[in-house]
Write a protein that holds these residues in place. Structure first.
Motif, mmCIF file in Angstrom:
data_model
loop_
_atom_site.group_PDB
_atom_site.id
_atom_site.type_symbol
_atom_site.label_atom_id
_atom_site.label_comp_id
_atom_site.label_asym_id
_atom_site.label_seq_id
_atom_site.Cartn_x
_atom_site.Cartn_y
_atom_site.Cartn_z
ATOM 1 N N GLY A 26 83.626 -20.337 40.380
ATOM 2 C CA GLY A 26 84.356 -20.076 41.818
ATOM 3 C C GLY A 26 84.350 -18.473 41.880
ATOM 4 N N LEU A 27 85.533 -18.097 42.854
ATOM 5 C CA LEU A 27 85.688 -16.745 43.010
ATOM 6 C C LEU A 27 85.895 -15.977 41.795
ATOM 7 C CD1 LEU A 27 87.949 -17.477 46.149
ATOM 8 C CD2 LEU A 27 85.521 -16.753 46.143
ATOM 9 N N GLY A 28 86.441 -16.804 40.996
ATOM 10 C CA GLY A 28 86.786 -16.051 39.384
ATOM 11 C C GLY A 28 85.558 -15.633 38.831
ATOM 12 N N ASN A 29 84.337 -16.075 39.209
ATOM 13 C CA ASN A 29 82.961 -15.739 38.462
ATOM 14 C C ASN A 29 82.520 -14.493 39.334
ATOM 15 O OD1 ASN A 29 83.508 -18.500 38.001
ATOM 16 N ND2 ASN A 29 81.853 -18.244 36.639
ATOM 17 N N TYR A 106 94.427 -19.596 46.778
ATOM 18 C CA TYR A 106 93.145 -19.799 46.581
ATOM 19 C C TYR A 106 92.469 -19.844 47.964
ATOM 20 C CZ TYR A 106 88.959 -19.941 43.671
ATOM 21 O OH TYR A 106 87.461 -20.255 42.971
ATOM 22 N N PHE A 227 91.060 -18.138 33.475
ATOM 23 C CA PHE A 227 91.041 -18.479 35.040
ATOM 24 C C PHE A 227 89.610 -18.897 35.189
ATOM 25 C CE2 PHE A 227 90.282 -17.313 39.372
ATOM 26 C CZ PHE A 227 91.560 -17.704 40.031
ATOM 27 N N SER A 228 88.402 -18.392 34.548
ATOM 28 C CA SER A 228 87.083 -18.603 35.012
ATOM 29 C C SER A 228 86.759 -20.271 34.504
ATOM 30 C CB SER A 228 86.254 -17.600 34.571
ATOM 31 O OG SER A 228 84.761 -17.859 35.202
ATOM 32 N N LEU A 229 87.383 -20.382 33.539
ATOM 33 C CA LEU A 229 86.991 -21.828 32.809
ATOM 34 C C LEU A 229 87.816 -23.070 33.345
ATOM 35 C CD1 LEU A 229 85.926 -20.856 29.186
ATOM 36 C CD2 LEU A 229 84.295 -21.440 30.987
ATOM 37 N N SER A 230 88.796 -22.566 34.247
ATOM 38 C CA SER A 230 89.810 -23.454 34.998
ATOM 39 C C SER A 230 90.640 -24.172 33.702
ATOM 40 C CB SER A 230 89.140 -24.826 35.680
ATOM 41 O OG SER A 230 88.399 -24.137 36.570
ATOM 42 N N LEU A 233 95.603 -25.755 33.583
ATOM 43 C CA LEU A 233 96.204 -26.580 34.494
ATOM 44 C C LEU A 233 95.909 -28.136 34.635
ATOM 45 C CD1 LEU A 233 94.891 -27.157 37.298
ATOM 46 C CD2 LEU A 233 95.418 -24.857 37.940
ATOM 47 N N CYS A 235 93.241 -29.356 35.294
ATOM 48 C CA CYS A 235 92.058 -29.626 36.153
ATOM 49 C C CYS A 235 90.676 -30.358 35.064
ATOM 50 C CB CYS A 235 91.481 -28.296 36.533
ATOM 51 S SG CYS A 235 90.517 -28.403 38.056
ATOM 52 N N SER A 329 85.478 -25.351 43.588
ATOM 53 C CA SER A 329 86.929 -24.987 42.972
ATOM 54 C C SER A 329 88.099 -25.748 43.500
ATOM 55 C CB SER A 329 87.050 -23.406 42.696
ATOM 56 O OG SER A 329 85.953 -23.116 41.715
ATOM 57 N N SER A 332 88.513 -29.276 42.912
ATOM 58 C CA SER A 332 88.918 -29.651 41.645
ATOM 59 C C SER A 332 90.646 -29.533 41.639
ATOM 60 C CB SER A 332 88.298 -29.091 40.451
ATOM 61 O OG SER A 332 88.654 -27.555 40.527
ATOM 62 N N MET A 333 90.967 -28.364 42.208
ATOM 63 C CA MET A 333 92.427 -28.186 41.980
ATOM 64 C C MET A 333 93.216 -29.266 43.124
ATOM 65 S SD MET A 333 92.890 -24.070 42.583
ATOM 66 C CE MET A 333 91.369 -23.415 42.967
HETATM 67 N N1 PFF Z 1 87.669 -21.367 37.921
HETATM 68 C C1 PFF Z 1 87.892 -21.141 39.185
HETATM 69 C C2 PFF Z 1 87.078 -19.793 39.531
HETATM 70 O O1 PFF Z 1 86.742 -19.106 38.383
HETATM 71 O O2 PFF Z 1 87.375 -19.328 40.592
HETATM 72 C C3 PFF Z 1 89.217 -20.969 39.565
HETATM 73 C C4 PFF Z 1 90.128 -22.238 39.239
HETATM 74 C C5 PFF Z 1 89.921 -23.537 39.596
HETATM 75 C C6 PFF Z 1 91.150 -21.872 38.215
HETATM 76 C C7 PFF Z 1 90.404 -24.789 39.186
HETATM 77 C C8 PFF Z 1 91.844 -23.144 37.692
HETATM 78 C C9 PFF Z 1 91.532 -24.397 37.920
HETATM 79 F F1 PFF Z 1 92.139 -25.490 37.705
#
Ligand code: PFF
Length: 458
Positions: A26-29, A106, A227-230, A233, A235, A329, A332-333
């Protein structure tokens, strides 16, 4: 309460992997990872990041997967089932709350990527000078209507896909869009690496200089991995509740982590050669949060400016890539919260999703307006948007991750862990004792360090 008879499953192994990878990518990457890499010294940071993914990311991801698949419930229901009558149920609830908060802000940034895709399609960046881009961005984010419009548009698309269900919504969309995302990513990386002067960017990404690694870089790498691997939370726990009994949890965690890391590194290959080519230095604020919306449109124009058609195509593809990555992403949230509302309050998926979309949209509007009319509203000195981002990614996710590790490492019956990882003894998993050791000791201690680092104690 969940009714397992009516619960959907992912229809295929690859569908399950791509859906989970869609959440992770996602935007994290494409946004956060290059910024962190730029600010923390390049190749050495990437190596430490990979270490964090292997050491912490994969074991915690396996933990979320096994909890989800074993209980076949939403994340709050999962802890209630595994630890009835104990405070562990709050781990799941914290996850739902984190999902709600992160989705709300987000979606605002996701909306910006949609606006920039439209701007790129309309060739709005052509002929602009370096001085024009900050003005375009500031004018856009401070315009309440545009920002709110795009945030809502993103929320509605997310809503439509989630409402269609696990198989014909989430899985179908991920199977269709993730390959498109990979193709765009590779095309863009090739274009960028072929630029004259790309070697400086490549060197920055590939030649580690460990003298640049500080304690805070290590903490950033761990936070970024979460953050990047979600993680943290629920998910991936929610998605795993739709895995079938044949899904190999260890292999799936490895595949998702590899895909996510690959996309992050590829984003580095897209961004850094182009940034260096355009003459930017990494010390400046160009590699800060404004990277995607101020620096990059300018960089594409400068780097590929000798062939305007190429500059145009690269910009359109880049922003479309961001839209796709953000959308898989946000889905998934949304699903974390929708599954919770639907199962815990016995509501249809459609009704639950509508409730989630409406309430997240209200918070999303407030976040979007915090760049304009609500700019002056401050919580602990931060705008509402910054406060949510800071609290969720620096505290809620790591705390969630730490509690998940402690739950699996210390509380959960190891027979459940073994049965889930080995699919009731049909798979070999010689790495299992190592995973349990990491979940018991290494992950909680490492995350405690991140948290103490956040509050400035460590
Ligand atoms: N992993 C997503 C990203 O890298 O943008 C952000 C994210 C999605 C964080 C879902 C947490 C989550 F549960």
């Amino acid at each position: 309460m969940s009714n397992n008879n009516t619960r959907e499953n992912f229809g295929s192994k690859i569908g399950a992997i791509l859906a989970a990878a869609g959440s992770a990518v996602g935007l994290g990457n494409i946004w956060r990872f290059p910024i962190e890499t730029g600010q923390n010294g390049g190749a050495a940071f990437i190596l430490i990041y990979i270490g964090c993914v292997i050491l912490l990311g994969i074991p915690i991801m396996m933990s979320e997967f096994l909890i989800g698949r074993h209980t076949q419930a939403n994340t709050a229901g999962a802890y209630r089932k595994l630890a009835p009558g104990t405070p562990w149920r709050w781990v799941g609830r914290l996850g739902v709350l984190s999902g709600f908060v992160i989705l709300s802000y987000y979606s605002v940034v996701a909306g910006w990527t949609a606006e920039y895709t439209i701007l790129a399609i309309g060739n709005a960046f052509e002929g602009k000078t370096t001085a024009d881009f900050p003005a375009i961005f500031t004018e856009f984010v401070s315009n309440p209507w545009k920002s709110v419009f795009w945030m809502l548009a993103f929320m509605i698309i997310t809503h439509v896909i989630v409402t269609r269900g696990v198989k014909s919504g989430i899985e179908k969309f991920s199977k269709l869009m993730m390959p498109v995302l990979f193709v765009i990513l590779i095309i863009l990386a090739i274009c960028s690496v072929a630029l004259p002067g790309a070697s400086q960017g490549l060197e920055f990404l590939l030649k580690p200089d460990f003298s640049k690694i500080t304690g805070s870089a290590i903490l950033s790498a761990m936070g970024q991995a979460f953050f990047s691997l979600s993680l943290g939370l629920g998910c991936l726990c929610t998605y795993a509740s739709y895995f079938n009994q044949e899904t190999n949890i260890g292999k799936t965690a490895l595949s998702v982590s590899l895909i996510d890391t690959f996309v992050a590194i590829m984003s580095g290959f897209i961004i850094f050669p182009a940034v260096f080519n355009a003459g930017y230095t990494l010390d400046s604020s160009d590699i800060g949060p404004s990277l995607l919306f101020i620096t990059m449109p300018n960089v594409f124009g400068q780097a590929f400016g000798s062939i305007p058609a190429l500059a145009y195509i690269v910009s359109v593809l880049f922003y479309f890539l961001l839209v796709l990555a953000a959308l898989t992403s946000t889905i998934s949230m949304h699903e974390v919260v929708t599954a919770y509302v639907s199962e815990e309050f016995a509501m249809s998926r459609r009704k639950a999703a509508t409730l989630v979309t409406l309430s997240c949209s209200i918070v999303g509007v407030v976040c979007a307006l915090s760049f304009g009319p609500f700019e002056g509203v401050k919580i602990f000195g931060m705008t509402i948007f910054d406060f949510f981002d800071y609290t969720a990614s620096n505290f809620m996710l790591p705390i969630g991750g730490m509690l998940i590790a402690i739950f699996t490492g210390w509380y959960l019956d190891k027979k459940i862990v073994r049965d889930e990882i080995t699919n009731n003894g049909t798979l070999r998993a010689p790495y299992l004792p190592l995973i349990i050791f990491i979940l018991k000791y290494i992950a909680p201690i490492a995350i405690a360090c991140i948290l103490l680092g956040q509050i400035g104690i460590f």
